[in-house]
Design a protein around this motif. Sequence first.
Motif, short mmCIF file in Angstrom:
data_model
loop_
_atom_site.label_atom_id
_atom_site.label_comp_id
_atom_site.label_asym_id
_atom_site.label_seq_id
_atom_site.Cartn_x
_atom_site.Cartn_y
_atom_site.Cartn_z
N ARG A 63 1.00 -1.00 0.07
CA ARG A 63 -0.30 -0.13 -0.23
C ARG A 63 1.01 1.70 0.04
N LEU A 64 2.21 0.65 0.51
CA LEU A 64 2.85 2.28 -0.04
C LEU A 64 3.66 3.10 -1.06
N GLY A 65 3.55 2.15 -1.98
CA GLY A 65 3.71 3.06 -2.94
C GLY A 65 3.07 4.24 -3.88
N PRO A 66 2.22 3.53 -3.98
CA PRO A 66 1.07 4.48 -4.27
C PRO A 66 1.22 5.90 -3.85
N LEU A 67 2.24 6.29 -2.02
CA LEU A 67 2.11 7.55 -1.82
C LEU A 67 3.17 8.09 -2.00
N ILE A 68 4.32 7.33 -3.28
CA ILE A 68 5.62 7.75 -2.69
C ILE A 68 6.44 8.33 -4.33
N ARG A 69 7.17 8.66 -4.33
CA ARG A 69 7.79 8.52 -5.81
C ARG A 69 8.23 7.75 -6.12
N PRO A 70 7.99 7.22 -8.21
CA PRO A 70 8.21 6.17 -7.98
C PRO A 70 9.46 5.72 -8.22
N GLY A 71 10.86 5.86 -8.25
CA GLY A 71 12.04 5.83 -7.96
C GLY A 71 12.27 5.55 -6.60
N GLN A 72 11.32 5.09 -5.79
CA GLN A 72 11.64 5.25 -4.40
C GLN A 72 10.96 3.43 -3.70
N ARG A 73 10.48 3.18 -5.02
CA ARG A 73 9.49 2.39 -4.48
C ARG A 73 10.32 0.81 -4.57
N ASP A 74 11.47 1.07 -5.44
CA ASP A 74 12.04 -0.50 -5.44
C ASP A 74 13.17 -0.46 -4.01
N ARG A 75 13.29 1.00 -3.81
CA ARG A 75 13.84 0.69 -2.46
C ARG A 75 13.46 0.45 -1.07
N VAL A 76 12.60 0.86 -1.21
CA VAL A 76 11.48 0.19 -0.30
C VAL A 76 10.89 -0.91 -0.24
N LEU A 77 10.61 -2.00 -1.01
CA LEU A 77 10.56 -3.14 -0.88
C LEU A 77 12.01 -3.82 -0.63
N SER A 78 12.82 -3.07 -1.06
CA SER A 78 14.18 -4.18 -0.24
C SER A 78 14.85 -3.62 1.20
N TRP A 79 13.82 -2.52 1.52
CA TRP A 79 14.31 -2.24 2.70
C TRP A 79 13.16 -3.93 3.57
N ALA A 137 7.23 10.72 0.94
CA ALA A 137 8.34 10.92 -0.08
C ALA A 137 8.96 10.58 0.65
N GLU A 138 8.89 12.71 1.32
CA GLU A 138 9.93 13.27 1.75
C GLU A 138 10.40 11.78 3.32
N TRP A 139 9.89 11.60 3.91
CA TRP A 139 10.41 10.51 4.90
C TRP A 139 11.20 9.63 4.75
N VAL A 140 10.51 9.01 2.96
CA VAL A 140 11.39 7.96 2.86
C VAL A 140 12.80 8.35 2.34
N ASP A 141 12.85 9.53 2.24
CA ASP A 141 14.13 10.44 1.65
C ASP A 141 15.14 10.34 3.06
N ASP A 142 14.35 10.90 4.02
CA ASP A 142 15.06 11.07 6.00
C ASP A 142 15.85 9.39 6.27
N LEU A 143 15.09 8.59 6.15
CA LEU A 143 15.26 7.37 6.26
C LEU A 143 16.63 6.57 5.51
N ASP A 144 16.63 7.40 4.31
CA ASP A 144 17.85 6.79 3.24
C ASP A 144 18.87 7.50 3.85
N ALA A 145 18.55 8.85 4.79
CA ALA A 145 19.60 9.51 5.41
C ALA A 145 19.64 8.79 6.73
N ARG A 146 19.06 8.36 7.67
CA ARG A 146 20.00 8.00 8.67
C ARG A 146 20.45 6.45 8.18
N PHE A 147 20.12 5.77 7.65
CA PHE A 147 20.95 4.51 6.86
C PHE A 147 22.41 4.87 6.47
N THR A 148 21.78 6.01 5.63
CA THR A 148 23.71 6.36 5.21
C THR A 148 24.46 6.99 6.32
N ALA A 149 23.72 7.88 7.17
CA ALA A 149 24.77 8.31 8.94
C ALA A 149 25.01 7.19 9.54
#
Length: 315
Positions: A166-182, A296-308
């Motif tokens: 259910r999250l896919g339609p709420l985020i950017r298309p380029g983020q969907r594969d990343r969320v699935l892998s997470w 989508a911005e929250w997905v960006d935040d998660l990405d930044a935390r994993f990187t940090a």
Amino acid sequence: MTLTWLDEPTVDALRAGLRVVAPKLADGAIVTRGLEASDDPQWCTASAVVDDRFVVKFAWAEPPAQRIRHQVRVLNALRTSAPGLPLPEVVAASDSPAMLVTRRTPASPFFGVRHLITPADPEVARDLATVLAVLHNPAVLKSVSEAIGPLPEPAAHATTDTLRARLGPLIRPGQRDRVLSWCDWTDDILAAPARTVLVHGDFHGDNHLWDRDSLRLRLVIDLETAGTGEPEFDLRCLPGDCGIPLFTATLTQYEQLSGTKLDIDRIMAWHLRTVLGDALWRAEAGVPLPDHRTPAEWVDDLDARFTALSTFDRP
């Protein structure tokens, strides 16, 4: 005693309940919080401040009434098993109607003082680590379980299957594969067994209160979902609430105080389910996210935390 609850979400009904539970407060000045009708019995609950000195939690349906009764029992048990925890002072409590009255402490939620705290502040990290390490002591779980019987197991906001579906339609298309892998990674991480302790269950920034002047932790509140779980579950909100420097400082202090290691991957797996689950239900319910941004911005935040965290070296 039979469990009952208020007939309706009104101040008059609250006053009638107070006349039974705490008669001296029944005619006081009442300021309610969250006193709204709900179609879902799960959320038929609210709190009120009386005479600016007391906090009252009450319900008008069975599920929240059960949570209030559970919280009263946990608080009573912790008074004996973990007397050093900064818990609310219980003034009155009742099963019929379900009600908890505590003394109000002049303090602010962590979210209200976060901007005053420097990254990785050692005293703030120590305060956070201390309450969690004390709560997670195996002797505390044993004592509380003996006092009140079987405990519930708190859960994160959403399963990974729900996020995938259910999250896919709420985020950017380029983020969907990343969320699935997470989600796949989260399933792998949480499949392994973990230690069991007594957990707060909802240790986010509104549930620990701080002195605005000294920036020291004053009170841990809302233990209505306290139960059995892994210690990492209780730290799952800290990467977002605190920021990575304070989170890792707290983790280090916790390990020193408790003499046990925490699994950062497990914390982040629970963090991912909590953050994305929160974004999902709010977006689907038409409720703004707390910071008024987008999933989508929250997905960006998660990405930044994993990187940090990828560069974090344990002491």
